[in-house]
Design a protein around this motif. Structure first.
Motif, PDB file in Angstrom:
ATOM      1  N   MET A  87     -14.662 -26.710   6.601  1.00  0.00           N
ATOM      2  CA  MET A  87     -15.325 -25.595   5.982  1.00  0.00           C
ATOM      3  C   MET A  87     -14.705 -24.306   6.817  1.00  0.00           C
ATOM      4  O   MET A  87     -14.284 -24.195   8.003  1.00  0.00           O
ATOM      5  N   ALA A  88     -14.544 -23.408   5.976  1.00  0.00           N
ATOM      6  CA  ALA A  88     -13.671 -22.276   6.071  1.00  0.00           C
ATOM      7  C   ALA A  88     -14.539 -21.302   7.177  1.00  0.00           C
ATOM      8  O   ALA A  88     -15.528 -21.035   6.650  1.00  0.00           O
ATOM      9  N   VAL A  89     -13.751 -20.945   8.153  1.00  0.00           N
ATOM     10  CA  VAL A  89     -14.335 -19.837   9.154  1.00  0.00           C
ATOM     11  C   VAL A  89     -13.089 -18.695   9.174  1.00  0.00           C
ATOM     12  O   VAL A  89     -12.096 -19.152   9.783  1.00  0.00           O
ATOM     13  N   ALA A  90     -13.351 -17.389   8.774  1.00  0.00           N
ATOM     14  CA  ALA A  90     -12.040 -16.705   8.890  1.00  0.00           C
ATOM     15  C   ALA A  90     -11.571 -16.600  10.303  1.00  0.00           C
ATOM     16  O   ALA A  90     -12.291 -16.210  11.272  1.00  0.00           O
ATOM     17  N   GLY A  91     -10.134 -16.624  10.143  1.00  0.00           N
ATOM     18  CA  GLY A  91      -9.539 -16.731  11.475  1.00  0.00           C
ATOM     19  C   GLY A  91      -9.527 -17.807  12.361  1.00  0.00           C
ATOM     20  O   GLY A  91      -8.840 -17.825  13.420  1.00  0.00           O
ATOM     21  N   VAL A  92     -10.101 -18.931  11.965  1.00  0.00           N
ATOM     22  CA  VAL A  92     -10.128 -20.099  12.709  1.00  0.00           C
ATOM     23  C   VAL A  92      -9.471 -21.226  11.962  1.00  0.00           C
ATOM     24  O   VAL A  92      -9.565 -21.450  10.729  1.00  0.00           O
ATOM     25  N   ASP A 102      -2.177 -26.983   7.799  1.00  0.00           N
ATOM     26  CA  ASP A 102      -1.956 -25.777   8.630  1.00  0.00           C
ATOM     27  C   ASP A 102      -2.284 -24.755   7.814  1.00  0.00           C
ATOM     28  O   ASP A 102      -1.470 -24.050   6.977  1.00  0.00           O
ATOM     29  N   PHE A 103      -3.788 -24.204   8.100  1.00  0.00           N
ATOM     30  CA  PHE A 103      -4.463 -23.277   7.062  1.00  0.00           C
ATOM     31  C   PHE A 103      -5.567 -22.727   7.817  1.00  0.00           C
ATOM     32  O   PHE A 103      -6.321 -23.088   8.802  1.00  0.00           O
ATOM     33  N   THR A 104      -5.238 -21.187   7.926  1.00  0.00           N
ATOM     34  CA  THR A 104      -5.999 -20.366   8.663  1.00  0.00           C
ATOM     35  C   THR A 104      -6.671 -19.367   7.454  1.00  0.00           C
ATOM     36  O   THR A 104      -6.037 -18.588   6.919  1.00  0.00           O
ATOM     37  N   PRO A 105      -7.896 -19.712   7.175  1.00  0.00           N
ATOM     38  CA  PRO A 105      -8.465 -18.825   6.050  1.00  0.00           C
ATOM     39  C   PRO A 105      -8.951 -17.495   6.537  1.00  0.00           C
ATOM     40  O   PRO A 105      -9.003 -17.048   7.602  1.00  0.00           O
ATOM     41  N   THR A 106      -8.847 -16.503   5.463  1.00  0.00           N
ATOM     42  CA  THR A 106      -9.168 -15.105   5.721  1.00  0.00           C
ATOM     43  C   THR A 106     -10.570 -14.838   5.153  1.00  0.00           C
ATOM     44  O   THR A 106     -11.160 -13.565   5.082  1.00  0.00           O
ATOM     45  N   TYR A 107     -11.467 -15.958   4.832  1.00  0.00           N
ATOM     46  CA  TYR A 107     -12.602 -15.772   4.253  1.00  0.00           C
ATOM     47  C   TYR A 107     -13.545 -16.894   4.830  1.00  0.00           C
ATOM     48  O   TYR A 107     -13.124 -17.788   5.445  1.00  0.00           O
ATOM     49  N   HIS A 108     -15.133 -16.865   4.829  1.00  0.00           N
ATOM     50  CA  HIS A 108     -15.749 -17.756   5.257  1.00  0.00           C
ATOM     51  C   HIS A 108     -16.199 -18.673   4.107  1.00  0.00           C
ATOM     52  O   HIS A 108     -16.421 -18.169   2.856  1.00  0.00           O
ATOM     53  N   ALA A 109     -16.506 -19.898   4.360  1.00  0.00           N
ATOM     54  CA  ALA A 109     -17.269 -20.930   3.437  1.00  0.00           C
ATOM     55  C   ALA A 109     -18.732 -20.064   3.268  1.00  0.00           C
ATOM     56  O   ALA A 109     -19.060 -19.306   3.931  1.00  0.00           O
ATOM     57  N   THR A 110     -19.080 -20.226   2.043  1.00  0.00           N
ATOM     58  CA  THR A 110     -20.472 -19.722   1.627  1.00  0.00           C
ATOM     59  C   THR A 110     -21.594 -20.045   2.624  1.00  0.00           C
ATOM     60  O   THR A 110     -22.252 -19.275   3.161  1.00  0.00           O
ATOM     61  N   VAL A 111     -21.407 -21.312   3.136  1.00  0.00           N
ATOM     62  CA  VAL A 111     -22.582 -21.679   4.337  1.00  0.00           C
ATOM     63  C   VAL A 111     -22.206 -21.068   5.569  1.00  0.00           C
ATOM     64  O   VAL A 111     -23.304 -20.761   6.299  1.00  0.00           O
ATOM     65  N   VAL A 112     -21.134 -20.659   5.790  1.00  0.00           N
ATOM     66  CA  VAL A 112     -20.876 -19.902   7.183  1.00  0.00           C
ATOM     67  C   VAL A 112     -21.470 -18.621   6.954  1.00  0.00           C
ATOM     68  O   VAL A 112     -22.062 -17.893   7.878  1.00  0.00           O
ATOM     69  N   ASP A 113     -20.940 -17.760   5.820  1.00  0.00           N
ATOM     70  CA  ASP A 113     -21.690 -16.518   5.597  1.00  0.00           C
ATOM     71  C   ASP A 113     -23.347 -16.538   5.760  1.00  0.00           C
ATOM     72  O   ASP A 113     -24.174 -15.666   6.325  1.00  0.00           O
ATOM     73  N   ARG A 114     -23.943 -17.684   5.422  1.00  0.00           N
ATOM     74  CA  ARG A 114     -25.470 -17.736   5.185  1.00  0.00           C
ATOM     75  C   ARG A 114     -25.852 -17.829   6.620  1.00  0.00           C
ATOM     76  O   ARG A 114     -26.912 -17.395   6.690  1.00  0.00           O
ATOM     77  N   LEU A 115     -25.407 -18.751   7.043  1.00  0.00           N
ATOM     78  CA  LEU A 115     -25.731 -18.931   8.573  1.00  0.00           C
ATOM     79  C   LEU A 115     -25.629 -17.742   9.500  1.00  0.00           C
ATOM     80  O   LEU A 115     -26.564 -17.316  10.024  1.00  0.00           O
ATOM     81  N   HIS A 116     -24.420 -17.203   9.232  1.00  0.00           N
ATOM     82  CA  HIS A 116     -24.234 -15.815   9.929  1.00  0.00           C
ATOM     83  C   HIS A 116     -25.319 -14.953   9.651  1.00  0.00           C
ATOM     84  O   HIS A 116     -25.853 -14.104  10.463  1.00  0.00           O
TER      85      HIS A 116
END
Length: 479
Positions: A87-92, A102-116
């Motif tokens: 699950m994507a976390v921007a910068g992680v 080898d992937f570092t997303p620039t965005y959050h997964a929707t579930v991460v956005d909602r938790l935050h």
């Protein structure tokens, strides 16, 4: 640049014979079309990246990365939460348990956005079996995860780190993904609560699909209340995940914490009890008796195709995983979201020498089988539809089904080696991925104190009733 040979490849698959002029004409038409479409930009959302990103170093190898997101406040601000490494976390860095990614997303997964946004402190990504394609926690490229509750035994998978981190008290809750049991199996083996929501109830944008028609994101937590709170936060449609827009609307799960169960009726699935190890069956039977003491009525049932639908679910998972791998991780149709950086990553990953042998074997085997024809997939989907109708029929009379979550307690490392071993670990979980019904596992124990799970399965969109039953079982266990 599209060449004549590219057209020939497609024509061969269609059984068409094209001469040189035809090949050149189609290649030119495709290149003209590509030029027209170039005006569309594959825009990628962005989020403020995490800071203080470090590699996890806990004794159970449960955490992949630790990090900080900006402070937020809300109803979950008392919880520290982790998310699975798919699950994507921007910068992680996001590895999906694989050295090939080898992937570092620039965005959050929707579930991460909602938790935050709800104030939760999202602080960690958690270890997992490579590409979520195993059930023990042993296949991660970064080392296996240990079970905090049972020394020398696996924690379950593929959401191994999420289960272990919650069981060890390192996190108040963690998200896992569940394609055939990958939330519920580690919850059962580690002695925590796990919820597989109704299929499509939780949006999956920013999540690395395994089999889109089966995949669910759900919480693991030390108790039913925390799992319900997290679920209510992450559930609900999201335009970035088109598949979630037609999902069954879910009830307010936390309302089930106060619902009485005196008039509930549950159906204990007889073949699941018969096929479980004796100590596990005894533990689940004792749990059902404790519910009966609280006014719940219980009877045995045998839904049609119960013992066969597990194989159908595994066929669907294999075919869809291979198709995703060979189509750059994107569903052409109503998928779970679209990300050009992730598409480019998958394109490279499937060609990487670092991909694990087990995962490569699955792609090659299922991809070859699909290339020869998809009758097996159609047969599996049809059997799944028959089973789904049978479950719906039972749930017209009963409020929930009950099974052991897994037929066994946590096996020792190295014990799950054959296809038969693997199939047994998912025997009671994958049926309800195939049917799409929500399923909640609540911990119990065998006579020798080993963790086991009681699984409640409910009507689509009725997580609330599962929470009511799970809370009642927790109360009975602590009485």
């Amino acid at each position: 640049m599209i060449r004549d040979a590219d057209v020939r490849n497609v024509a061969d698959r269609l059984g068409l014979e094209l001469d040189a002029d035809d090949l050149a004409a189609y290649a030119e038409a495709a290149n003209d079309m590509r030029e027209q479409f170039a005006s569309l930009e594959p825009a990628t959302p962005e989020a403020e990246p995490a800071t203080d990103v470090t590699t996890g170093d806990d004794e159970y190898n449960a955490v992949r990365h630790r990090f900080r997101l900006p402070d937020a406040s809300g109803p979950l601000d008392d919880l520290a939460v982790g998310v699975k490494d798919n699950m994507a976390v921007a910068g992680v860095p996001m590895h999906c348990g694989s050295a090939a990614v080898d992937f570092t997303p620039t965005y959050h997964a929707t579930v991460v956005d909602r938790l935050h946004d709800a104030g939760a402190a999202v602080t960690a990504t958690t270890n997992m079996d490579e590409f979520a394609y195993f059930t023990t926690g042993e296949t991660c490229a970064f080392g296996p995860t240990e079970n905090p509750r049972v020394e020398g035994s696996v924690p379950g998978g593929s959401s191994s780190g999420s289960g272990a981190a919650v069981a060890a008290g390192m996190l108040d809750a963690a998200l896992g993904s569940d394609t055939g049991g990958s939330v519920r199996i580690p919850a059962s083996f580690c002695g925590v609560v796990g919820l597989k929501p109704t299929h499509r109830a939780v949006p999956r944008f920013g999540f690395a699909d395994l089999a889109p028609s089966l995949d669910c994101i759900g919480p693991l937590a030390p108790d039913v209340e925390t799992a319900a709170r997290v679920f209510d936060t992450i559930a609900g449609p999201d335009p970035r995940d088109p598949s979630s827009l037609s999902g069954a609307p879910s009830t307010d799960a936390t309302a089930g914490l106060d619902d009485p169960v005196e008039e509930c009726r549950v159906a204990v699935v007889e073949p699941a009890m018969d096929d479980a190890d004796g100590d596990v069956a005894d533990a689940v039977e004792a749990a059902v008796e404790s519910l009966e003491d609280r006014g719940v009525a219980a009877e045995s049932v045998s839904p049609a195709q119960y013992r066969n639908v597990g194989m159908a679910g595994l066929i669907v998972a294999g075919a869809e995983f291979a198709t995703l791998a060979l189509s750059e991780g994107q569903v052409v149709g109503t998928g779970t979201g679209y990300s050009e950086p992730w598409r480019e990553t998958v394109r490279e990953v499937v060609r990487s020498p670092d991909i694990g042998d087990s995962v490569r074997d699955q792609i090659l085997t299922h991809g070859t089988l699909a290339a020869d024809g998809l009758s097996h997939y159609v047969a599996a989907r049809n059997l799944g539809a028959e089973f789904t109708a049978a479950v719906d029929d039972v749930l017209e009379t009963y409020d929930a089904l009950v099974t052991p979550t897994t037929p066994m307690t946590a096996p020792e490392f190295g014990a799950i080696t054959t296809d038969e071993d693997f199939s047994r670990t998912v025997a009671n979980t994958v049926p309800f991925n195939a049917s799409g019904h929500p399923a909640l596992t609540v911990p119990t124990e065998t006579d020798d104190g080993a963790p086991a799970g009681v699984q409640f399965v409910g009507r689509r969109g009725d997580e609330r009733t599962l929470v009511a039953l799970g809370t009642s079982l927790e109360d009975a266990s602590s009485a």
